[in-house]
Design a protein around this motif. Structure first.
Motif, PDB file in Angstrom:
ATOM      1  N   MET A   1       0.826  -1.213   0.000  1.00 21.62           N
ATOM      2  CA  MET A   1       0.000   0.000   0.000  1.00 21.62           C
ATOM      3  C   MET A   1       0.863   1.268   0.000  1.00 21.62           C
TER       4      MET A   1
ATOM      5  N   LYS B   1      -3.412   6.785   3.933  1.00 20.37           N
ATOM      6  CA  LYS B   1      -4.083   6.001   4.977  1.00 20.37           C
ATOM      7  C   LYS B   1      -5.166   6.851   5.638  1.00 20.37           C
TER       8      LYS B   1
ATOM      9  N   ILE C   1      -5.082  -4.670   7.250  1.00 19.25           N
ATOM     10  CA  ILE C   1      -6.287  -3.937   6.839  1.00 19.25           C
ATOM     11  C   ILE C   1      -7.460  -4.910   6.998  1.00 19.25           C
TER      12      ILE C   1
ATOM     13  N   ILE D   1      -9.336  -4.850  -2.698  1.00 21.44           N
ATOM     14  CA  ILE D   1      -9.435  -3.534  -3.336  1.00 21.44           C
ATOM     15  C   ILE D   1      -8.817  -2.537  -2.351  1.00 21.44           C
ATOM     16  N   PRO D   2      -7.796  -1.784  -2.774  1.00 25.64           N
ATOM     17  CA  PRO D   2      -7.192  -0.831  -1.824  1.00 25.64           C
ATOM     18  C   PRO D   2      -8.259   0.123  -1.286  1.00 25.64           C
ATOM     19  N   PRO D   3      -8.484   0.115   0.012  1.00 25.36           N
ATOM     20  CA  PRO D   3      -9.598   0.928   0.525  1.00 25.36           C
ATOM     21  C   PRO D   3      -9.240   2.408   0.673  1.00 25.36           C
ATOM     22  N   THR D   4     -10.214   3.261   0.414  1.00 23.89           N
ATOM     23  CA  THR D   4     -10.051   4.683   0.718  1.00 23.89           C
ATOM     24  C   THR D   4     -10.203   4.819   2.233  1.00 23.89           C
ATOM     25  N   PRO D   5      -9.747   5.921   2.829  1.00 27.24           N
ATOM     26  CA  PRO D   5      -9.834   6.058   4.288  1.00 27.24           C
ATOM     27  C   PRO D   5     -11.265   5.886   4.822  1.00 27.24           C
ATOM     28  N   GLN D   6     -12.269   6.284   4.009  1.00 19.82           N
ATOM     29  CA  GLN D   6     -13.661   6.172   4.478  1.00 19.82           C
ATOM     30  C   GLN D   6     -14.089   4.725   4.685  1.00 19.82           C
ATOM     31  N   LYS D   7     -13.423   3.826   3.968  1.00 19.58           N
ATOM     32  CA  LYS D   7     -13.862   2.428   4.009  1.00 19.58           C
ATOM     33  C   LYS D   7     -13.205   1.641   5.127  1.00 19.58           C
ATOM     34  N   ILE D   8     -12.260   2.276   5.841  1.00 17.62           N
ATOM     35  CA  ILE D   8     -11.641   1.567   6.960  1.00 17.62           C
ATOM     36  C   ILE D   8     -12.359   2.009   8.233  1.00 17.62           C
TER      37      ILE D   8
END
Lengths: 293, 250
Positions: free
Chosen positions: A168, A173, B58, B112-119
């Motif tokens: 990543m 982040k 993640i 799928i690389p998550p955007t900050p909103q999805k974590i």
């Protein structure tokens, strides 16, 4: 007697069933339309529903007719649910002593769930019709005034990236904005990030993204930019914000983040009603199953 | 940094699940149970390992529907065999787990690389409720289909659909909190949320059937089958759409 007759007719469960089936059909249709027309349907999330219906809805009726139909069917479902619940409660109340408290509470629970469903539905309507959204470009040193007089100054913006040792690397982040808040009572400092919104006097402050900051270094070659532009065009009608967020280069893309302030008067009613519905269902279904057995 | 080896566990779980299916076919119930238990253990380890697919923890990877669904279906079958009346029609739920496992093997394994909103912890809760709900709906539809084909069973599908509805309602609550936290609205006008609403209203309609005249067990079973097909179409359309997204870790 006339009132009872009207409640029985309007609250007929056969009508409930077919209204539910119609709702399913319209939601599926809406899902299909929304997947092909992301920009149009997504604009409903940032506008009051009545404004959207009168502008976007009317001018794009071929793609928005199902929203009108869905609202109409939900209205009918609301009326039907009120009539059904009232009719049942009126019939059950006189029997409460003869039934005993436990049997009565089990029997009346579905009606209470229906009333709570109405509260959730009404909460959604209030949210859709009376929410207010204000969007400010996020920049260090910027000052904004929220409706109500609260002044917000962006003192700092911190961007955290994933570790270099991970797959990543170079991806964002978290972004945190440090805000100086000036209210009539005094001033204070608070932070808002994507993961943790901030609540000030009923306003929900959160970060939002439009043009996405990329994972590529600023030294990205010109062909990378061209590829990205092509991708942007391709994904213009897609909901995959994550994709755009990660592939778009940093160059020439400012401002990319926003501070979004939203006032939503219906949210607490929606969530409160859903929580109570779930608690009641978890209590009711085993009881009903036992009684049935 | 080599985290891709974790996918071996998925293939191991698939093999164990398939062997369990063979035992079910030949009506060897004890070996089928033991193999399914082993498959579930391997798959659980795989799901935990998916959290590190990107080389950094993640949680989103652990709860991705495509991979969690066969595990949830297998767990349902195991739970029934461990605590239920051990009726043979429930053994066949293993076939369903195998079918979903086959799709998971075909599907891109990375995240799928998550955007900050999805974590968000609410995202994890959402999938932890949504996937078991789907598992209940699919298993219910499957048992209803077998009842209609007069292979076995009676109205075993009904409790599954009821508890599936409860889980799905919990998913709608946690999803609404997640949506409000990340996007400031409890319901977003978009394909994903509209499809979720369609599924919720479908099973709300099912729950009303017992109060309607003329809806005997057979007609309710047909409705359960049709409803599970709706869930299949809507959820797998979303999974197939996401196959085109950028992924890392496999």
């Amino acid at each position: 007697m006339i009132v009872k007759k009207i409640l029985d007719v309007v609250g007929d469960l056969r009508i409930t069933f077919w209204l539910l089936v119609a709702t399913v059909a319209l939601c599926v249709t809406g899902g299909l339309v929304a997947s092909k027309n992301y920009v149009l349907i997504n604009s409903l999330n940032s506008m009051r529903i009545q404004d959207w219906l009168l502008t976007q809805g009317v001018s794009n009726f071929g793609k928005s007719w199902w929203v009108f139909a869905l609202l109409f069917v939900l209205l009918l479902l609301g009326v039907n649910t009120v009539a059904c619940a009232c009719s049942r409660i009126l019939a059950l109340l006189p029997k409460r002593k003869s039934m005993g408290w436990r049997a009565f509470s089990v029997t009346i629970t579905p009606s209470l769930i229906h009333i709570l469903f109405l509260v959730a539905l009404a909460g959604h309507l209030v949210s859709s019709a009376f929410s207010t959204q204000v969007k400010f470009p996020l920049a260090r040193g910027s000052e904004y005034e929220l409706p109500g007089g609260t002044r917000v100054t962006v003192a700092d913006i911190r961007t955290d990236y994933y570790p270099e040792t991970s797959y990543m690397k170079n991806r964002i982040k978290e972004v945190t904005a440090i805000l100086d808040i000036q209210e009539s009572e005094g001033s204070s400092q608070a932070s808002v990030s994507y993961g943790i919104p901030l609540s000030i006097r009923g306003w929900n402050l959160r970060l939002d993204m439009k043009k996405k900051r990329g994972n590529y270094q600023e030294t990205a070659a010109a062909d990378e930019v061209a590829r990205s532009e092509k991708l942007l065009k391709k994904t213009e009608e897609t909901c995959n914000k994550a994709h755009m967020y990660h592939v778009q280069p940093k160059v020439d893309r400012a401002p990319e983040e926003f501070l979004l302030a939203q006032y939503d008067p219906g949210f607490r009613y929606v969530m409160g009603a859903i929580v109570l519905i779930i608690i009641m269902m978890i209590w009711y279904f085993p009881q009903a199953q036992r009684n049935h057995a | 940094m080599n985290v891709h080896g974790i996918h071996i566990l998925l293939y191991a779980a698939a093999a164990l699940c398939a062997l369990s299916g063979v035992c079910v076919f030949f009506k060897s119930r004890k070996p089928a149970y033991a193999l399914l238990c082993a498959g579930v253990l391997a798959h659980t380890a795989y799901q935990a390992g998916r959290g590190w697919l990107s080389g950094v923890f993640i949680p989103n990877g652990m709860f991705e529907g495509v991979f969690l669904l066969p595990l949830a279906v297998a767990l349902l079958a195991l739970a029934h065999q461990s605590y239920g009346e051990r009726r043979p029609d429930w053994d066949s739920v293993t076939y369903l787990a195998i079918a979903f496992m086959a799709f998971a093997l075909y599907y891109p394994h990375g995240i799928i690389p998550p955007t900050p909103q999805k974590i968000s912890i609410w995202a994890a809760f959402f999938f932890l409720f949504e996937v078991p709900a789907h598992a209940c709906f699919f298993a219910g539809g499957w048992l209803a289909l077998r009842a209609l084909m007069k292979l076995e069973g009676g109205n075993d599908f009904h409790p599954l659909l009821v508890w599936g509805f409860v889980f799905y309602s919990l998913a709608q609550f946690t999803g609404a909190v997640w949506c409000y936290q990340g996007w400031s609205v409890p319901f977003s006008w978009g394909a994903r949320h509209l499809n979720s609403a369609a599924i919720w209203f479908t099973y709300a309609a099912y729950l009303h059937l017992r109060f309607l005249k003329g809806w005997d067990m057979r007609r309710k079973a047909w409705f359960a089958v049709a409803a599970s097909l709706i869930v299949l179409c809507l959820s797998f359309a979303s999974y197939l759409h996401e196959m085109n997204f950028e992924r890392i870790g496999g």
